[in-house]
Design a protein around this motif. Structure first.
Motif, PDB file in Angstrom:
ATOM      1  N   GLU A  18      16.335  28.793  25.711  1.00 57.43           N
ATOM      2  CA  GLU A  18      17.741  29.092  24.930  1.00 57.43           C
ATOM      3  C   GLU A  18      18.706  30.049  25.240  1.00 57.43           C
ATOM      4  O   GLU A  18      19.865  30.205  25.567  1.00 57.43           O
ATOM      5  N   ALA A  22      22.373  30.406  27.462  1.00 53.21           N
ATOM      6  CA  ALA A  22      23.425  31.119  26.628  1.00 53.21           C
ATOM      7  C   ALA A  22      23.860  32.269  27.566  1.00 53.21           C
ATOM      8  O   ALA A  22      24.980  32.245  27.721  1.00 53.21           O
ATOM      9  N   ASN A 107      30.015  27.429  18.396  1.00 50.35           N
ATOM     10  CA  ASN A 107      28.663  26.959  17.842  1.00 50.35           C
ATOM     11  C   ASN A 107      28.192  28.540  17.460  1.00 50.35           C
ATOM     12  O   ASN A 107      28.028  29.439  18.263  1.00 50.35           O
ATOM     13  N   GLU A 108      27.979  28.595  15.946  1.00 49.95           N
ATOM     14  CA  GLU A 108      27.702  29.693  15.661  1.00 49.95           C
ATOM     15  C   GLU A 108      26.250  30.329  16.004  1.00 49.95           C
ATOM     16  O   GLU A 108      25.923  31.431  16.229  1.00 49.95           O
ATOM     17  N   GLU A 109      25.381  29.350  16.059  1.00 51.52           N
ATOM     18  CA  GLU A 109      23.935  29.652  16.696  1.00 51.52           C
ATOM     19  C   GLU A 109      24.027  30.041  17.941  1.00 51.52           C
ATOM     20  O   GLU A 109      23.250  31.365  18.455  1.00 51.52           O
ATOM     21  N   LEU A 110      24.855  29.785  18.865  1.00 47.86           N
ATOM     22  CA  LEU A 110      24.845  30.085  20.317  1.00 47.86           C
ATOM     23  C   LEU A 110      25.497  31.796  20.410  1.00 47.86           C
ATOM     24  O   LEU A 110      25.315  32.534  21.222  1.00 47.86           O
ATOM     25  N   LYS A 112      25.106  33.998  17.942  1.00 46.65           N
ATOM     26  CA  LYS A 112      24.062  34.581  17.590  1.00 46.65           C
ATOM     27  C   LYS A 112      23.112  35.026  18.614  1.00 46.65           C
ATOM     28  O   LYS A 112      22.855  36.236  18.690  1.00 46.65           O
ATOM     29  N   GLN A 113      22.856  34.192  19.418  1.00 43.98           N
ATOM     30  CA  GLN A 113      22.132  34.487  20.811  1.00 43.98           C
ATOM     31  C   GLN A 113      22.853  35.207  21.625  1.00 43.98           C
ATOM     32  O   GLN A 113      22.233  36.287  22.497  1.00 43.98           O
TER      33      GLN A 113
END
Length: 123
Positions: A18, A22, A107-110, A112-113
């Motif tokens: 992941e 990213a 995309n908040e998760e991406l 964060k990455q």
């Protein structure tokens, strides 16, 4: 100094798929804005200058130097909102890729990455 570089290289090789994905998407986005079209790059710089943000351009990274990659990711993270707004405003020839970039930036998760990667490469 060499020990730190070797240690970071070993850590990087163990990054999750992941994070690797990213990282490649951010690199693709930076290359799209900086290298794909001189007109897009010029419009992006003008857009940043109009906003009077601290940075008026994205940085390219060099695969050999960890610090340059960290600086490039940090700059991208600092400008992520401006980049998102630019993609909404601008007329890019490849609208499919533009929508993929906007989805990535929303995309908040991406994001964060990306923040993790920028910290990882700087330290």
């Amino acid at each position: 100094l060499y020990h730190c570089i070797i240690y970071q290289t070993a850590l990087f090789s163990k990054l999750s798929p992941e994070l690797t994905d990213a990282m490649s998407k951010v690199t693709c986005m930076v290359n799209f804005l900086r290298e794909r079209s001189s007109q897009t790059h010029r419009l992006f710089r003008i857009y940043l200058e109009e906003l009077r943000v601290m940075h008026t351009d994205l940085l390219l990274h060099n695969n050999v130097h960890w610090l340059s990659k960290g600086n490039a990711f940090s700059r991208f993270f600092e400008l992520k909102d401006e980049i998102r707004h630019f993609f909404h405003r601008c007329d890019v020839k490849d609208s499919n890729q533009k929508h993929q970039f906007i989805n990535f930036l929303n995309n908040e998760e991406l994001i964060k990455q990306v923040a993790f990667l920028s910290d990882f490469f700087i330290t």
